[in-house]
Scaffold this motif. Structure first.
Motif, mmCIF file in Angstrom:
data_model
loop_
_atom_site.group_PDB
_atom_site.id
_atom_site.type_symbol
_atom_site.label_atom_id
_atom_site.label_comp_id
_atom_site.label_asym_id
_atom_site.label_seq_id
_atom_site.Cartn_x
_atom_site.Cartn_y
_atom_site.Cartn_z
ATOM 1 N N LEU A 413 0.834 -1.200 0.000
ATOM 2 C CA LEU A 413 0.000 0.000 0.000
ATOM 3 C C LEU A 413 0.868 1.249 0.000
ATOM 4 O O LEU A 413 2.057 1.212 0.347
ATOM 5 C CB LEU A 413 -0.906 0.004 1.231
ATOM 6 N N SER A 414 0.254 2.345 -0.358
ATOM 7 C CA SER A 414 0.946 3.626 -0.330
ATOM 8 C C SER A 414 1.140 4.071 1.114
ATOM 9 O O SER A 414 0.171 4.179 1.868
ATOM 10 C CB SER A 414 0.137 4.683 -1.089
ATOM 11 N N PRO A 415 2.373 4.331 1.543
ATOM 12 C CA PRO A 415 2.596 4.777 2.926
ATOM 13 C C PRO A 415 1.840 6.051 3.268
ATOM 14 O O PRO A 415 1.309 6.193 4.382
ATOM 15 C CB PRO A 415 4.111 4.994 2.993
ATOM 16 N N LEU A 416 1.753 6.985 2.316
ATOM 17 C CA LEU A 416 1.044 8.234 2.579
ATOM 18 C C LEU A 416 -0.428 7.995 2.830
ATOM 19 O O LEU A 416 -1.030 8.591 3.729
ATOM 20 C CB LEU A 416 1.228 9.199 1.399
ATOM 21 N N ALA A 417 -1.029 7.089 2.055
ATOM 22 C CA ALA A 417 -2.453 6.797 2.236
ATOM 23 C C ALA A 417 -2.722 6.162 3.593
ATOM 24 O O ALA A 417 -3.680 6.517 4.284
ATOM 25 C CB ALA A 417 -2.940 5.883 1.112
ATOM 26 N N VAL A 418 -1.881 5.220 3.995
ATOM 27 C CA VAL A 418 -2.091 4.526 5.271
ATOM 28 C C VAL A 418 -1.842 5.458 6.450
ATOM 29 O O VAL A 418 -2.550 5.403 7.468
ATOM 30 C CB VAL A 418 -1.174 3.288 5.355
ATOM 31 N N LEU A 419 -0.860 6.339 6.325
ATOM 32 C CA LEU A 419 -0.482 7.197 7.450
ATOM 33 C C LEU A 419 -1.185 8.548 7.446
ATOM 34 O O LEU A 419 -0.929 9.376 8.323
ATOM 35 C CB LEU A 419 1.031 7.411 7.438
ATOM 36 N N THR A 420 -2.076 8.783 6.497
ATOM 37 C CA THR A 420 -2.835 10.043 6.505
ATOM 38 C C THR A 420 -3.676 10.195 7.774
ATOM 39 O O THR A 420 -3.685 11.269 8.385
ATOM 40 C CB THR A 420 -3.722 10.139 5.251
ATOM 41 N N PHE A 452 -13.264 19.174 9.579
ATOM 42 C CA PHE A 452 -14.016 19.360 8.333
ATOM 43 C C PHE A 452 -13.068 19.431 7.135
ATOM 44 O O PHE A 452 -13.358 18.880 6.061
ATOM 45 C CB PHE A 452 -14.854 20.630 8.426
ATOM 46 N N CYS A 453 -11.934 20.099 7.310
ATOM 47 C CA CYS A 453 -10.963 20.222 6.216
ATOM 48 C C CYS A 453 -10.220 18.908 5.961
ATOM 49 O O CYS A 453 -9.829 18.619 4.829
ATOM 50 C CB CYS A 453 -9.966 21.342 6.521
ATOM 51 N N CYS A 454 -10.010 18.117 7.022
ATOM 52 C CA CYS A 454 -9.272 16.864 6.878
ATOM 53 C C CYS A 454 -10.103 15.754 6.258
ATOM 54 O O CYS A 454 -9.553 14.842 5.618
ATOM 55 C CB CYS A 454 -8.761 16.399 8.233
ATOM 56 N N ALA A 455 -11.422 15.797 6.440
ATOM 57 C CA ALA A 455 -12.270 14.696 5.971
ATOM 58 C C ALA A 455 -12.118 14.421 4.483
ATOM 59 O O ALA A 455 -11.958 13.260 4.078
ATOM 60 C CB ALA A 455 -13.725 14.982 6.341
ATOM 61 N N PRO A 456 -12.144 15.435 3.596
ATOM 62 C CA PRO A 456 -11.962 15.131 2.163
ATOM 63 C C PRO A 456 -10.610 14.503 1.852
ATOM 64 O O PRO A 456 -10.517 13.609 0.996
ATOM 65 C CB PRO A 456 -12.100 16.507 1.500
ATOM 66 N N TRP A 459 -10.718 10.865 2.689
ATOM 67 C CA TRP A 459 -11.506 10.123 1.705
ATOM 68 C C TRP A 459 -10.714 9.920 0.413
ATOM 69 O O TRP A 459 -10.728 8.828 -0.172
ATOM 70 C CB TRP A 459 -12.801 10.861 1.433
ATOM 71 N N ILE A 460 -10.027 10.963 -0.027
ATOM 72 C CA ILE A 460 -9.240 10.865 -1.258
ATOM 73 C C ILE A 460 -8.135 9.820 -1.120
ATOM 74 O O ILE A 460 -7.914 8.993 -2.013
ATOM 75 C CB ILE A 460 -8.646 12.242 -1.617
ATOM 76 N N GLN A 461 -7.439 9.834 0.012
ATOM 77 C CA GLN A 461 -6.350 8.877 0.213
ATOM 78 C C GLN A 461 -6.863 7.449 0.298
ATOM 79 O O GLN A 461 -6.243 6.519 -0.232
ATOM 80 C CB GLN A 461 -5.560 9.231 1.480
ATOM 81 N N MET A 462 -8.014 7.255 0.942
ATOM 82 C CA MET A 462 -8.584 5.911 1.024
ATOM 83 C C MET A 462 -8.998 5.430 -0.366
ATOM 84 O O MET A 462 -8.795 4.254 -0.735
ATOM 85 C CB MET A 462 -9.781 5.903 1.975
ATOM 86 N N THR A 463 -9.574 6.328 -1.153
ATOM 87 C CA THR A 463 -9.977 5.952 -2.513
ATOM 88 C C THR A 463 -8.769 5.581 -3.359
ATOM 89 O O THR A 463 -8.781 4.585 -4.106
ATOM 90 C CB THR A 463 -10.745 7.121 -3.162
ATOM 91 N N ARG A 464 -7.726 6.395 -3.268
ATOM 92 C CA ARG A 464 -6.504 6.092 -4.018
ATOM 93 C C ARG A 464 -5.885 4.767 -3.588
ATOM 94 O O ARG A 464 -5.367 3.998 -4.421
ATOM 95 C CB ARG A 464 -5.496 7.216 -3.835
ATOM 96 N N MET A 465 -5.938 4.502 -2.294
ATOM 97 C CA MET A 465 -5.339 3.269 -1.800
ATOM 98 C C MET A 465 -6.078 2.053 -2.346
ATOM 99 O O MET A 465 -5.453 1.078 -2.805
ATOM 100 C CB MET A 465 -5.364 3.257 -0.270
#
Length: 495
Positions: A413-420, A452-456, A459-465
């Motif tokens: 997996l992408s480290p950035l996506a998992v650690l976001t 509120f700012c972090c939620a999108p 979601w984007i990182q989870m989708t990419r992962m």
């Protein structure tokens, strides 16, 4: 003749003292129940206007209770020790007493006596007759042991305390209050986390009788019983300690400053209680938001104040070994997964029909989802609950990084996506810990805005992962068939 009368009177006094000592040792039955077995001395006896108190015993006491039977017994034991040591540090002019049920571990009793200088009174648990009420909470089953405070007739006045009190300054003036005094945190219902009483065996017997006849009790706990027992306290005058040090008679309301609800602090991030001194903070909120939990700060700003008192009094020798072992294990996991990258998805792959491919994809998605959930939850529950917040959060982030490394290397997996989420949690803690908010409302809005700012982004990182996982499966050449010869050795993961 006068000498003989004097001699006879002295004999009578000695006999009375001896009788009281014997009576205390044999624990006579009071109103069909065993009276408390007091450890360490007899009752004071007044003869001819002179109080014959036990040597070294003071006239007043700060008391708390301890019983067993809940998953949080150890936490309250630690909280009680911290509170008692903080009172000793304030040099209060009173004994420190813990009313402990007979099933409290001997080691705990030993520590309270020998390390904390606390007098321990051992009692039998009072049966709670309200257990079958519909609104009864099982964690309040043994809180009626608090009624034993009225049996501490060694003392002229007793301040009865819950273990979640945080003392900011001494409150010895409370011993000038009357027969019963309490604080109204709720406008109509007084709080029993701190109250003043004059011990009396007659009152204690009457309370036991009221339990037998099942007096009305709104919540089935000590607070409901005492509110019912002292129904007119709201109409009583406010307590103001007499300047000449005399004791008042009767019942009084205590100023709010003697039992400040921590919730009031969070509105303005400061205390502004005008009635009475700002002396004691109480935490009557949700059970999982008590100040001794490591996650209490910076979620609740006052949590660090409680832990500062613990650091200065009791320390963290009990929790540190377990935390050190966890840290070593986490570092070992990071090192192993960095050197040997196990690719679990390779083990799951086999060239099959498209239907089998879809099934494999679904299985891997579920496995990734559960691994991420475990990554962020398992370390939370492994940390000792009463650890210092700073150490607790550091260990939590280390544990998440360790488990995340397993997920990253197992599923490529992408480290950035998992650690976001790791970065998001760190960010929200920094937002909450910021000391420059003018009040609690602005602080809450800042946390909400950040979330509120972090939620999108999450979601984007989870989708990419998940999308990257699907692309990885579609690279047929990347996965050898199961059982197919591969030029790479079994240690091909090593760098």
């Amino acid at each position: 003749m006068e000498r003989r009368l004097g001699f006879v009177w002295q004999v009578v006094v000695v006999v009375m003292v001896a009788w009281e000592a014997v009576a205390r040792d044999v624990s006579p039955v009071v109103a069909g129940r065993a009276s408390p077995a007091v450890v360490g001395g007899a009752l004071p006896v007044v003869a001819g206007g002179v109080e014959l108190a036990v040597e070294g015993r003071k006239r007043h006491a700060y008391a708390s209770m301890m019983y067993m039977g809940t998953p949080r017994d150890y936490e309250f034991y630690v909280a009680t020790r911290v509170m008692m040591r903080s009172l000793a540090k304030l040099k209060v002019d009173a004994d420190l007493v813990v009313i402990a049920s007979v099933d409290v571990p001997i080691e705990w009793i030993h520590n309270l006596k020998n390390e904390d200088g606390v007098r321990v009174v051992t009692v039998e648990n009072l049966k709670n007759p309200y257990e079958h009420q519909k609104n009864f909470n099982v964690r309040f089953r043994l809180t009626l042991n608090k009624l034993y405070a009225w049996s501490l007739v060694d003392y002229d006045r007793v301040v009865m305390l819950d273990s979640d009190n945080l003392f900011l300054q001494g409150t010895d003036e409370l011993f000038q209050c009357g027969q019963f005094c309490a604080v109204f945190i709720n406008p109509c219902i007084f709080h029993t986390g701190l109250f003043v009483l004059q011990p009396s065996l007659d009152v204690f017997k009457n309370m036991l009788h009221e339990l037998e006849v099942v007096r009305k009790n709104p919540d089935g706990a000590d607070q409901g019983f005492l509110v019912s027992y002292f129904p007119d306290l709201l109409d009583k005058p406010m307590f103001h300690p007499p300047v000449n040090g005399t004791k008042l008679v009767g019942t009084y309301r205590l100023p709010l400053g003697y039992q400040m609800d921590a919730s009031y602090y969070y509105l303005k991030l400061r205390w502004s209680i005008p009635c009475g001194p700002n002396s004691v903070i109480t935490f009557p909120s949700a059970p999982w938001l008590k100040p001794w939990y490591w996650w209490s700060w910076p979620v609740l700003p006052l949590g660090i104040s409680w832990h500062e008192q613990r650091r200065e009094s009791l320390g963290y020798n009990t929790e540190l070994p377990a935390m050190l072992i966890q840290a070593v294990i986490y570092l070992g996991i990071i090192a192993v997964t960095r050197l040997a990258r196990p690719n679990l998805s390779k083990l799951c792959y086999n060239r099959r029909s498209e239907k089998g491919f879809v099934f494999l994809h679904s299985i891997l998605k579920v496995a990734v989802a559960w691994s991420l959930i475990a990554t962020y939850t398992v370390p939370f529950f492994l940390i000792p609950r009463t650890a210092h917040p700073i150490l607790g959060w550091l260990l939590y982030f280390l544990g998440v990084a360790a488990l995340a490394s397993i997920a990253i290397n197992s599923f490529l997996l992408s480290p950035l996506a998992v650690l976001t989420p790791w970065l998001a949690i760190l960010g929200v803690l920094m937002v909450m810990a910021c000391p420059w908010y003018p009040d609690g409302v602005v602080r809450a809005l800042a946390v909400f805005g950040y979330s509120f700012c972090c939620a999108p982004l999450l979601w984007i990182q989870m989708t990419r992962m998940m999308g990257g996982l699907q692309l990885l499966l579609e690279r047929e050449s990347f996965f050898p068939r199961l059982g197919e010869f591969s030029q790479m050795s079994e240690l091909n993961k090593l760098y």
